[in-house]
Design an enzyme around this catalytic site. Structure first.
Site, PDB file in Angstrom:
ATOM      1  N   ARG A   1       0.853  -1.194   0.000  1.00 50.58           N
ATOM      2  CA  ARG A   1       0.000   0.000   0.000  1.00 50.58           C
ATOM      3  C   ARG A   1       0.889   1.244   0.000  1.00 50.58           C
ATOM      4  O   ARG A   1       1.608   1.492   0.969  1.00 50.58           O
ATOM      5  CB  ARG A   1      -0.910  -0.008   1.229  1.00 50.58           C
ATOM      6  CG  ARG A   1      -1.715   1.257   1.343  1.00 50.58           C
ATOM      7  CD  ARG A   1      -2.706   1.265   2.506  1.00 50.58           C
ATOM      8  NE  ARG A   1      -3.369   2.558   2.526  1.00 50.58           N
ATOM      9  CZ  ARG A   1      -3.396   3.402   3.552  1.00 50.58           C
ATOM     10  NH1 ARG A   1      -2.854   3.065   4.699  1.00 50.58           N
ATOM     11  NH2 ARG A   1      -3.984   4.570   3.446  1.00 50.58           N
TER      12      ARG A   1
ATOM     13  N   TYR B   1      -4.603   2.254  15.801  1.00 54.98           N
ATOM     14  CA  TYR B   1      -3.403   2.420  16.618  1.00 54.98           C
ATOM     15  C   TYR B   1      -3.706   2.367  18.113  1.00 54.98           C
ATOM     16  O   TYR B   1      -3.027   1.694  18.869  1.00 54.98           O
ATOM     17  CB  TYR B   1      -2.693   3.746  16.282  1.00 54.98           C
ATOM     18  CG  TYR B   1      -2.053   3.708  14.913  1.00 54.98           C
ATOM     19  CD1 TYR B   1      -0.792   3.173  14.732  1.00 54.98           C
ATOM     20  CD2 TYR B   1      -2.741   4.168  13.786  1.00 54.98           C
ATOM     21  CE1 TYR B   1      -0.207   3.095  13.475  1.00 54.98           C
ATOM     22  CE2 TYR B   1      -2.165   4.095  12.522  1.00 54.98           C
ATOM     23  CZ  TYR B   1      -0.898   3.551  12.381  1.00 54.98           C
ATOM     24  OH  TYR B   1      -0.343   3.460  11.132  1.00 54.98           O
TER      25      TYR B   1
ATOM     26  N   GLU C   1      -3.662  -0.158   8.072  1.00 52.85           N
ATOM     27  CA  GLU C   1      -2.519   0.277   8.880  1.00 52.85           C
ATOM     28  C   GLU C   1      -2.665  -0.232  10.298  1.00 52.85           C
ATOM     29  O   GLU C   1      -3.751  -0.177  10.879  1.00 52.85           O
ATOM     30  CB  GLU C   1      -2.420   1.812   8.986  1.00 52.85           C
ATOM     31  CG  GLU C   1      -1.925   2.501   7.760  1.00 52.85           C
ATOM     32  CD  GLU C   1      -1.857   4.023   7.942  1.00 52.85           C
ATOM     33  OE1 GLU C   1      -1.629   4.499   9.081  1.00 52.85           O
ATOM     34  OE2 GLU C   1      -2.050   4.718   6.938  1.00 52.85           O
TER      35      GLU C   1
HETATM   36  C1  FCB Z   1      -1.658   7.267  10.626  1.00 50.01           C
HETATM   37  C2  FCB Z   1      -1.270   7.803   9.273  1.00 50.01           C
HETATM   38  C3  FCB Z   1       0.094   7.369   8.813  1.00 50.01           C
HETATM   39  C4  FCB Z   1       1.095   7.294   9.942  1.00 50.01           C
HETATM   40  C5  FCB Z   1       0.535   6.569  11.133  1.00 50.01           C
HETATM   41  C6  FCB Z   1       1.498   6.446  12.291  1.00 50.01           C
HETATM   42  O1  FCB Z   1      -2.612   8.096  11.207  1.00 50.01           O
HETATM   43  O2  FCB Z   1      -2.193   7.430   8.293  1.00 50.01           O
HETATM   44  O3  FCB Z   1       0.497   8.211   7.779  1.00 50.01           O
HETATM   45  O4  FCB Z   1       1.564   8.552  10.244  1.00 50.01           O
HETATM   46  O5  FCB Z   1      -0.633   7.198  11.563  1.00 50.01           O
END
Ligand code: FCB
Length: 438
Positions: free
Chosen positions: A74, A284, A345
Protein backbone atom coordinates in the site's frame (compact mmCIF):
# COMPACT_ATOMS: atom_id res chain seq x y z
CA UNK A 1 -8.10 -21.67 11.65
CA UNK A 2 -6.70 -20.84 8.21
CA UNK A 3 -6.92 -17.32 6.86
CA UNK A 4 -9.58 -16.69 4.21
CA UNK A 5 -8.59 -17.43 0.61
CA UNK A 6 -6.90 -14.45 -0.96
CA UNK A 7 -6.00 -12.89 2.41
CA UNK A 8 -3.23 -10.36 1.80
CA UNK A 9 -0.29 -9.58 4.04
CA UNK A 10 1.26 -6.25 3.25
CA UNK A 11 3.17 -3.19 4.30
CA UNK A 12 2.05 0.42 3.97
CA UNK A 13 3.70 3.80 3.38
CA UNK A 14 2.64 7.26 2.18
CA UNK A 15 4.17 9.54 -0.45
CA UNK A 16 5.13 12.60 1.59
CA UNK A 17 6.51 10.46 4.39
CA UNK A 18 9.04 8.57 2.25
CA UNK A 19 9.53 9.94 -1.27
CA UNK A 20 11.53 13.16 -0.93
CA UNK A 21 12.36 14.63 -4.38
CA UNK A 22 9.78 17.32 -3.75
CA UNK A 23 10.79 19.48 -6.69
CA UNK A 24 11.60 16.78 -9.22
CA UNK A 25 9.90 15.99 -12.51
CA UNK A 26 7.48 18.86 -12.22
CA UNK A 27 6.00 18.12 -8.79
CA UNK A 28 4.21 21.13 -7.32
CA UNK A 29 4.07 22.13 -3.64
CA UNK A 30 1.59 20.43 -1.34
CA UNK A 31 0.10 21.71 1.90
CA UNK A 32 2.63 19.56 3.74
CA UNK A 33 5.61 21.18 1.99
CA UNK A 34 4.34 24.60 2.96
CA UNK A 35 3.41 23.55 6.50
CA UNK A 36 6.72 21.79 7.18
CA UNK A 37 8.64 24.82 5.92
CA UNK A 38 6.72 27.10 8.27
CA UNK A 39 8.85 27.64 11.40
CA UNK A 40 7.47 26.00 14.52
CA UNK A 41 5.10 23.58 12.80
CA UNK A 42 7.19 20.38 12.73
CA UNK A 43 9.55 19.18 15.43
CA UNK A 44 13.06 20.58 14.90
CA UNK A 45 11.98 22.23 11.64
CA UNK A 46 12.14 18.91 9.80
CA UNK A 47 10.55 18.48 6.37
CA UNK A 48 9.82 15.78 3.81
CA UNK A 49 12.25 17.33 1.30
CA UNK A 50 14.45 14.22 1.32
CA UNK A 51 12.64 11.82 3.69
CA UNK A 52 13.72 8.24 2.78
CA UNK A 53 14.69 9.28 -0.75
CA UNK A 54 12.34 6.54 -1.89
CA UNK A 55 11.78 8.41 -5.17
CA UNK A 56 15.29 7.31 -6.18
CA UNK A 57 15.77 4.26 -3.96
CA UNK A 58 12.47 2.53 -4.68
CA UNK A 59 14.10 -0.53 -6.33
CA UNK A 60 15.93 -1.25 -3.07
CA UNK A 61 12.69 -0.76 -1.14
CA UNK A 62 10.76 -3.08 -3.45
CA UNK A 63 13.51 -5.67 -2.93
CA UNK A 64 12.99 -5.32 0.83
CA UNK A 65 9.27 -5.99 0.33
CA UNK A 66 10.06 -9.03 -1.77
CA UNK A 67 12.30 -10.26 1.03
CA UNK A 68 9.38 -10.03 3.42
CA UNK A 69 7.23 -12.07 1.07
CA UNK A 70 4.32 -9.62 1.23
CA UNK A 71 1.36 -10.12 -1.09
CA UNK A 72 0.63 -6.43 -1.47
CA UNK A 73 2.11 -2.98 -1.00
CA UNK A 74 0.00 0.00 0.00
CA UNK A 75 1.60 3.24 -1.20
CA UNK A 76 0.11 6.63 -1.93
CA UNK A 77 0.19 8.68 -5.09
CA UNK A 78 1.21 12.30 -4.57
CA UNK A 79 -1.48 14.45 -6.13
CA UNK A 80 1.00 17.33 -6.71
CA UNK A 81 3.17 15.03 -8.83
CA UNK A 82 0.20 14.24 -11.06
CA UNK A 83 -1.37 17.71 -11.10
CA UNK A 84 1.22 20.20 -9.84
CA UNK A 85 -1.41 22.90 -9.34
CA UNK A 86 -4.30 20.57 -8.50
CA UNK A 87 -6.08 21.06 -11.83
CA UNK A 88 -5.43 20.56 -15.51
CA UNK A 89 -3.86 17.78 -17.53
CA UNK A 90 -1.68 15.09 -16.02
CA UNK A 91 2.03 15.72 -15.61
CA UNK A 92 3.32 12.64 -17.42
CA UNK A 93 6.72 12.74 -15.71
CA UNK A 94 5.05 12.56 -12.30
CA UNK A 95 2.94 9.58 -13.30
CA UNK A 96 6.01 7.89 -14.79
CA UNK A 97 7.36 7.38 -11.28
CA UNK A 98 4.30 5.38 -10.20
CA UNK A 99 4.31 3.56 -13.50
CA UNK A 100 7.84 2.31 -12.82
CA UNK A 101 6.99 1.47 -9.22
CA UNK A 102 3.89 -0.50 -10.19
CA UNK A 103 5.80 -2.47 -12.80
CA UNK A 104 8.58 -3.13 -10.30
CA UNK A 105 6.06 -4.48 -7.80
CA UNK A 106 4.35 -6.69 -10.34
CA UNK A 107 7.70 -8.13 -11.46
CA UNK A 108 8.17 -9.28 -7.87
CA UNK A 109 4.65 -10.64 -7.61
CA UNK A 110 3.53 -7.88 -5.23
CA UNK A 111 0.05 -6.52 -5.74
CA UNK A 112 -0.12 -2.68 -5.89
CA UNK A 113 -2.64 -1.01 -3.56
CA UNK A 114 -2.71 2.70 -4.35
CA UNK A 115 -4.07 5.36 -2.00
CA UNK A 116 -5.01 8.46 -3.94
CA UNK A 117 -4.94 10.97 -1.11
CA UNK A 118 -2.71 10.65 1.92
CA UNK A 119 -2.88 14.30 2.99
CA UNK A 120 -0.67 16.05 0.40
CA UNK A 121 -3.18 18.46 -1.15
CA UNK A 122 -1.74 20.63 -3.94
CA UNK A 123 -1.16 24.01 -2.26
CA UNK A 124 -3.01 26.01 -4.95
CA UNK A 125 -6.18 24.11 -4.03
CA UNK A 126 -5.63 25.00 -0.39
CA UNK A 127 -5.20 28.63 -1.42
CA UNK A 128 -8.69 28.35 -2.95
CA UNK A 129 -10.12 27.07 0.36
CA UNK A 130 -8.87 23.48 0.43
CA UNK A 131 -11.36 20.97 1.78
CA UNK A 132 -13.56 23.80 3.06
CA UNK A 133 -14.30 24.41 -0.63
CA UNK A 134 -16.78 22.00 -2.21
CA UNK A 135 -15.01 22.30 -5.55
CA UNK A 136 -12.03 20.37 -4.13
CA UNK A 137 -14.22 17.24 -4.20
CA UNK A 138 -14.64 17.62 -7.96
CA UNK A 139 -10.93 18.32 -8.42
CA UNK A 140 -10.16 15.11 -6.50
CA UNK A 141 -12.39 13.00 -8.74
CA UNK A 142 -10.74 14.49 -11.82
CA UNK A 143 -7.32 13.62 -10.42
CA UNK A 144 -8.48 10.09 -9.55
CA UNK A 145 -9.54 9.62 -13.17
CA UNK A 146 -6.12 10.76 -14.45
CA UNK A 147 -4.32 8.26 -12.22
CA UNK A 148 -6.66 5.41 -13.15
CA UNK A 149 -6.28 6.19 -16.83
CA UNK A 150 -2.53 5.62 -16.53
CA UNK A 151 -2.31 2.88 -13.87
CA UNK A 152 -5.75 1.27 -13.91
CA UNK A 153 -4.62 -1.64 -16.04
CA UNK A 154 -2.16 -2.73 -13.31
CA UNK A 155 -3.29 -1.41 -9.92
CA UNK A 156 -5.36 -4.07 -8.21
CA UNK A 157 -6.64 -2.15 -5.19
CA UNK A 158 -7.64 1.51 -4.90
CA UNK A 159 -8.04 3.49 -1.69
CA UNK A 160 -9.60 6.89 -2.24
CA UNK A 161 -8.82 8.74 1.00
CA UNK A 162 -6.58 8.01 3.94
CA UNK A 163 -8.08 8.94 7.30
CA UNK A 164 -10.26 11.92 6.39
CA UNK A 165 -10.90 12.38 10.11
CA UNK A 166 -7.28 13.34 10.67
CA UNK A 167 -7.42 15.89 7.87
CA UNK A 168 -10.57 17.39 9.40
CA UNK A 169 -9.49 17.26 13.05
CA UNK A 170 -5.73 17.76 13.01
CA UNK A 171 -5.55 19.76 9.78
CA UNK A 172 -8.58 22.06 9.91
CA UNK A 173 -10.00 21.91 13.46
CA UNK A 174 -6.99 21.82 15.82
CA UNK A 175 -4.38 23.24 13.43
CA UNK A 176 -1.59 20.82 14.30
CA UNK A 177 -1.19 19.23 10.84
CA UNK A 178 -1.25 20.85 7.40
CA UNK A 179 -2.88 23.16 6.47
CA UNK A 180 -2.77 24.26 10.11
CA UNK A 181 -6.18 25.87 10.41
CA UNK A 182 -7.84 25.96 13.84
CA UNK A 183 -11.53 26.15 12.96
CA UNK A 184 -12.68 23.73 15.67
CA UNK A 185 -16.26 22.59 14.92
CA UNK A 186 -16.46 24.94 11.95
CA UNK A 187 -14.17 22.44 10.18
CA UNK A 188 -17.12 20.08 9.71
CA UNK A 189 -17.61 20.88 5.99
CA UNK A 190 -14.15 19.36 5.35
CA UNK A 191 -15.59 15.99 6.37
CA UNK A 192 -18.43 16.27 3.89
CA UNK A 193 -16.32 17.57 1.03
CA UNK A 194 -13.77 14.78 1.49
CA UNK A 195 -16.55 12.19 1.57
CA UNK A 196 -18.13 13.73 -1.51
CA UNK A 197 -14.71 13.59 -3.18
CA UNK A 198 -14.52 9.92 -2.18
CA UNK A 199 -17.89 9.16 -3.78
CA UNK A 200 -17.10 11.07 -6.96
CA UNK A 201 -13.71 9.35 -7.17
CA UNK A 202 -15.36 5.92 -6.80
CA UNK A 203 -17.44 6.75 -9.88
CA UNK A 204 -14.34 7.95 -11.77
CA UNK A 205 -12.41 4.80 -10.86
CA UNK A 206 -15.32 2.53 -11.83
CA UNK A 207 -15.34 4.35 -15.17
CA UNK A 208 -11.82 3.00 -15.67
CA UNK A 209 -12.80 -0.54 -14.74
CA UNK A 210 -11.65 -0.56 -11.10
CA UNK A 211 -13.30 -3.40 -9.19
CA UNK A 212 -11.57 -3.24 -5.80
CA UNK A 213 -12.12 0.17 -4.24
CA UNK A 214 -12.27 1.22 -0.61
CA UNK A 215 -11.84 4.15 1.75
CA UNK A 216 -9.41 4.01 4.67
CA UNK A 217 -10.67 5.35 7.96
CA UNK A 218 -8.89 5.89 11.24
CA UNK A 219 -10.74 4.33 14.16
CA UNK A 220 -10.11 5.13 17.79
CA UNK A 221 -12.50 3.35 20.13
CA UNK A 222 -14.04 5.87 22.54
CA UNK A 223 -13.70 4.95 26.21
CA UNK A 224 -15.46 7.03 28.90
CA UNK A 225 -12.87 8.04 31.51
CA UNK A 226 -15.45 7.84 34.33
CA UNK A 227 -19.16 7.39 35.07
CA UNK A 228 -19.90 10.95 33.99
CA UNK A 229 -18.38 10.67 30.55
CA UNK A 230 -20.64 8.44 28.48
CA UNK A 231 -22.09 11.38 26.59
CA UNK A 232 -18.63 12.80 25.81
CA UNK A 233 -17.48 9.39 24.56
CA UNK A 234 -20.58 9.15 22.38
CA UNK A 235 -19.94 12.59 20.89
CA UNK A 236 -16.32 11.66 20.13
CA UNK A 237 -17.42 8.39 18.53
CA UNK A 238 -19.93 10.20 16.33
CA UNK A 239 -17.54 12.95 15.20
CA UNK A 240 -14.31 11.00 14.92
CA UNK A 241 -15.38 7.48 13.94
CA UNK A 242 -18.94 7.21 12.65
CA UNK A 243 -18.94 10.52 10.76
CA UNK A 244 -16.70 8.94 8.13
CA UNK A 245 -18.28 5.49 7.99
CA UNK A 246 -22.05 5.87 8.38
CA UNK A 247 -22.50 7.99 5.22
CA UNK A 248 -20.40 5.59 3.12
CA UNK A 249 -22.06 2.40 4.35
CA UNK A 250 -25.56 3.58 5.24
CA UNK A 251 -26.06 6.80 3.27
CA UNK A 252 -26.76 8.90 6.37
CA UNK A 253 -24.80 10.99 8.83
CA UNK A 254 -24.82 10.00 12.50
CA UNK A 255 -26.57 12.29 14.99
CA UNK A 256 -24.17 15.22 15.28
CA UNK A 257 -25.86 16.80 18.26
CA UNK A 258 -27.48 19.61 16.31
CA UNK A 259 -24.37 20.84 14.46
CA UNK A 260 -25.28 22.63 11.22
CA UNK A 261 -25.08 20.48 8.09
CA UNK A 262 -26.27 23.02 5.53
CA UNK A 263 -23.30 22.14 3.31
CA UNK A 264 -24.98 18.82 2.43
CA UNK A 265 -26.75 19.19 -0.92
CA UNK A 266 -29.51 17.04 -2.38
CA UNK A 267 -28.06 13.88 -3.87
CA UNK A 268 -24.69 14.12 -2.10
CA UNK A 269 -25.37 11.19 0.20
CA UNK A 270 -26.27 8.97 -2.75
CA UNK A 271 -22.89 9.79 -4.29
CA UNK A 272 -21.09 9.15 -1.00
CA UNK A 273 -22.90 5.83 -0.44
CA UNK A 274 -21.81 4.32 -3.76
CA UNK A 275 -20.93 0.69 -3.00
CA UNK A 276 -17.33 0.04 -1.98
CA UNK A 277 -15.59 -3.32 -2.18
CA UNK A 278 -13.91 -3.08 1.20
CA UNK A 279 -13.53 -0.85 4.23
CA UNK A 280 -9.95 0.11 5.08
CA UNK A 281 -9.40 0.14 8.84
CA UNK A 282 -6.44 1.86 10.50
CA UNK A 283 -6.04 1.19 14.19
CA UNK A 284 -3.40 2.42 16.62
CA UNK A 285 -4.99 3.23 19.98
CA UNK A 286 -8.25 3.96 21.78
CA UNK A 287 -9.08 7.40 23.23
CA UNK A 288 -10.28 8.14 26.76
CA UNK A 289 -12.89 10.86 26.99
CA UNK A 290 -14.22 13.05 29.76
CA UNK A 291 -16.95 15.62 30.04
CA UNK A 292 -15.67 18.93 28.63
CA UNK A 293 -15.30 22.12 30.62
CA UNK A 294 -18.29 24.46 30.31
CA UNK A 295 -16.40 26.85 28.02
CA UNK A 296 -14.90 24.12 25.78
CA UNK A 297 -15.47 24.51 22.02
CA UNK A 298 -15.76 20.71 21.77
CA UNK A 299 -18.37 18.27 23.15
CA UNK A 300 -15.63 16.08 24.68
CA UNK A 301 -12.30 16.33 26.41
CA UNK A 302 -9.58 13.87 25.37
CA UNK A 303 -7.77 12.77 28.53
CA UNK A 304 -4.79 10.57 29.42
CA UNK A 305 -5.10 6.80 29.32
CA UNK A 306 -4.93 4.99 32.66
CA UNK A 307 -1.32 5.10 33.79
CA UNK A 308 -0.89 1.34 34.13
CA UNK A 309 -1.13 0.57 30.40
CA UNK A 310 1.98 -0.15 28.34
CA UNK A 311 2.68 2.55 25.76
CA UNK A 312 4.61 2.93 22.49
CA UNK A 313 7.51 5.30 21.98
CA UNK A 314 4.99 8.06 21.25
CA UNK A 315 3.12 7.33 24.47
CA UNK A 316 0.20 5.66 22.66
CA UNK A 317 -1.47 3.07 24.93
CA UNK A 318 -1.09 -0.51 23.66
CA UNK A 319 -4.48 -2.23 23.88
CA UNK A 320 -4.96 -5.04 21.34
CA UNK A 321 -8.31 -6.01 22.94
CA UNK A 322 -9.63 -2.65 21.76
CA UNK A 323 -8.65 -3.59 18.20
CA UNK A 324 -10.73 -6.75 18.53
CA UNK A 325 -13.52 -4.65 20.07
CA UNK A 326 -13.34 -2.27 17.13
CA UNK A 327 -13.69 -5.08 14.57
CA UNK A 328 -16.63 -6.54 16.49
CA UNK A 329 -18.17 -3.09 16.80
CA UNK A 330 -18.03 -2.54 13.05
CA UNK A 331 -19.78 -5.88 12.48
CA UNK A 332 -22.43 -5.11 15.11
CA UNK A 333 -23.10 -1.59 13.92
CA UNK A 334 -23.16 -2.12 10.17
CA UNK A 335 -24.27 -5.73 9.87
CA UNK A 336 -24.91 -6.71 6.27
CA UNK A 337 -23.96 -3.19 5.11
CA UNK A 338 -20.36 -3.88 6.16
CA UNK A 339 -18.16 -4.87 3.22
CA UNK A 340 -15.04 -6.99 3.81
CA UNK A 341 -12.51 -5.24 6.04
CA UNK A 342 -8.88 -4.67 5.11
CA UNK A 343 -6.61 -3.56 7.95
CA UNK A 344 -4.75 -0.89 5.99
CA UNK A 345 -2.52 0.28 8.88
CA UNK A 346 -1.44 -0.99 12.27
CA UNK A 347 1.94 -0.60 13.93
CA UNK A 348 3.97 1.17 16.58
CA UNK A 349 6.88 3.57 16.99
CA UNK A 350 9.76 2.82 19.29
CA UNK A 351 13.15 4.48 19.64
CA UNK A 352 14.99 1.76 17.73
CA UNK A 353 18.68 2.12 17.05
CA UNK A 354 21.20 -0.45 15.84
CA UNK A 355 23.13 -2.16 18.64
CA UNK A 356 26.92 -2.61 18.67
CA UNK A 357 26.65 -5.55 16.27
CA UNK A 358 24.54 -3.50 13.84
CA UNK A 359 21.27 -5.33 14.43
CA UNK A 360 18.09 -3.59 15.57
CA UNK A 361 16.41 -5.71 18.23
CA UNK A 362 12.87 -4.28 18.39
CA UNK A 363 11.23 -6.84 20.64
CA UNK A 364 8.59 -4.28 21.67
CA UNK A 365 7.41 -3.89 18.06
CA UNK A 366 7.24 -7.65 17.63
CA UNK A 367 5.08 -7.87 20.76
CA UNK A 368 2.82 -5.09 19.47
CA UNK A 369 2.32 -6.68 16.06
CA UNK A 370 1.89 -10.13 17.54
CA UNK A 371 -0.83 -8.95 19.93
CA UNK A 372 -2.73 -7.09 17.25
CA UNK A 373 -2.46 -9.81 14.62
CA UNK A 374 -3.76 -12.29 17.20
CA UNK A 375 -6.69 -9.96 17.90
CA UNK A 376 -7.42 -9.82 14.17
CA UNK A 377 -7.26 -13.61 13.91
CA UNK A 378 -9.75 -13.92 16.76
CA UNK A 379 -12.07 -11.61 14.84
CA UNK A 380 -11.68 -13.78 11.74
CA UNK A 381 -12.45 -16.90 13.79
CA UNK A 382 -15.61 -15.18 14.99
CA UNK A 383 -16.68 -14.81 11.38
CA UNK A 384 -15.69 -11.19 10.78
CA UNK A 385 -14.62 -10.87 7.15
CA UNK A 386 -11.07 -9.46 7.25
CA UNK A 387 -9.21 -9.83 3.96
CA UNK A 388 -5.84 -8.23 4.61
CA UNK A 389 -3.38 -6.74 7.08
CA UNK A 390 -0.86 -4.02 6.24
CA UNK A 391 1.84 -3.23 8.77
CA UNK A 392 2.68 0.44 9.20
CA UNK A 393 5.33 0.84 8.06
CA UNK A 394 7.92 -0.71 5.77
CA UNK A 395 10.44 2.02 6.62
CA UNK A 396 11.08 4.51 9.38
CA UNK A 397 9.80 7.75 7.90
CA UNK A 398 8.63 11.35 8.33
CA UNK A 399 5.98 11.12 11.02
CA UNK A 400 4.20 14.39 10.18
CA UNK A 401 4.41 17.03 12.94
CA UNK A 402 6.68 14.71 14.95
CA UNK A 403 9.30 14.68 12.19
CA UNK A 404 11.79 11.83 12.07
CA UNK A 405 11.97 11.03 15.77
CA UNK A 406 9.27 8.34 15.91
CA UNK A 407 10.39 5.17 14.14
CA UNK A 408 7.54 2.99 12.84
CA UNK A 409 9.51 0.88 10.35
CA UNK A 410 10.17 -2.81 10.05
CA UNK A 411 13.32 -1.45 8.41
CA UNK A 412 15.54 1.10 10.15
CA UNK A 413 16.60 4.11 8.10
CA UNK A 414 19.81 5.94 8.93
CA UNK A 415 18.83 9.29 7.44
CA UNK A 416 22.31 10.83 6.90
CA UNK A 417 23.42 7.82 4.81
CA UNK A 418 19.95 6.50 3.78
CA UNK A 419 21.19 3.06 4.81
CA UNK A 420 18.35 0.57 5.33
CA UNK A 421 18.73 -2.06 8.07
CA UNK A 422 15.94 -4.62 8.50
CA UNK A 423 14.99 -4.80 12.18
CA UNK A 424 14.31 -8.03 14.00
CA UNK A 425 10.57 -7.36 13.43
CA UNK A 426 11.22 -7.60 9.68
CA UNK A 427 12.43 -11.21 10.04
CA UNK A 428 9.60 -11.93 12.46
CA UNK A 429 6.95 -10.63 10.03
CA UNK A 430 8.59 -12.51 7.14
CA UNK A 431 8.42 -15.75 9.14
CA UNK A 432 4.83 -15.10 10.21
CA UNK A 433 3.77 -14.59 6.60
CA UNK A 434 5.58 -17.73 5.48
CA UNK A 435 4.08 -19.77 8.34
CA UNK A 436 0.55 -18.58 7.56
CA UNK A 437 0.91 -20.04 4.07
CA UNK A 438 2.35 -23.37 5.18
C1 FCB B 1 -1.66 7.27 10.63
C2 FCB B 1 -1.27 7.80 9.27
C3 FCB B 1 0.09 7.37 8.81
C4 FCB B 1 1.09 7.29 9.94
C5 FCB B 1 0.53 6.57 11.13
C6 FCB B 1 1.50 6.45 12.29
O1 FCB B 1 -2.61 8.10 11.21
O2 FCB B 1 -2.19 7.43 8.29
O3 FCB B 1 0.50 8.21 7.78
O4 FCB B 1 1.56 8.55 10.24
O5 FCB B 1 -0.63 7.20 11.56
Amino acid sequence: MPLPDGFQWGVATAAYQIEGAVAEDGRGPSTWDVFAHTPGRVRDGQTGDVACDHYHRWPEDVALMAGLGVDAYRFSVAWPRVQPTGTGPANAAGLDFYDRLVDGLLERGISPAATLYHWDLPQPLEDAGGWMNRDTAHRFAEYAGLVAERLGDRVDTWITLNEPVVVMAYGYAFGIYAPGRALMLDALPTAHHQLLGHGLAVAALRGHGADRIGITNHYSPAIPADDDSAEAAGAFDALMNRLFTDPVLTGAYPDLGGLPTDFVQTGDLDVIAAPVDFLGVNYYQPTWLAKPAADSPLPFDMVDAPGDLPVTGMGWPIVPEQFLGLLRGLRDRYGTALPPIVVTENGASFADEPGPDGTVDDADRIAFLDGHIRAMRTAIEEGIDVRGYFAWSLLDNFEWAEGYEPRFGLVHVDYPTQRRTPKRSYAWYRDLIAASRA
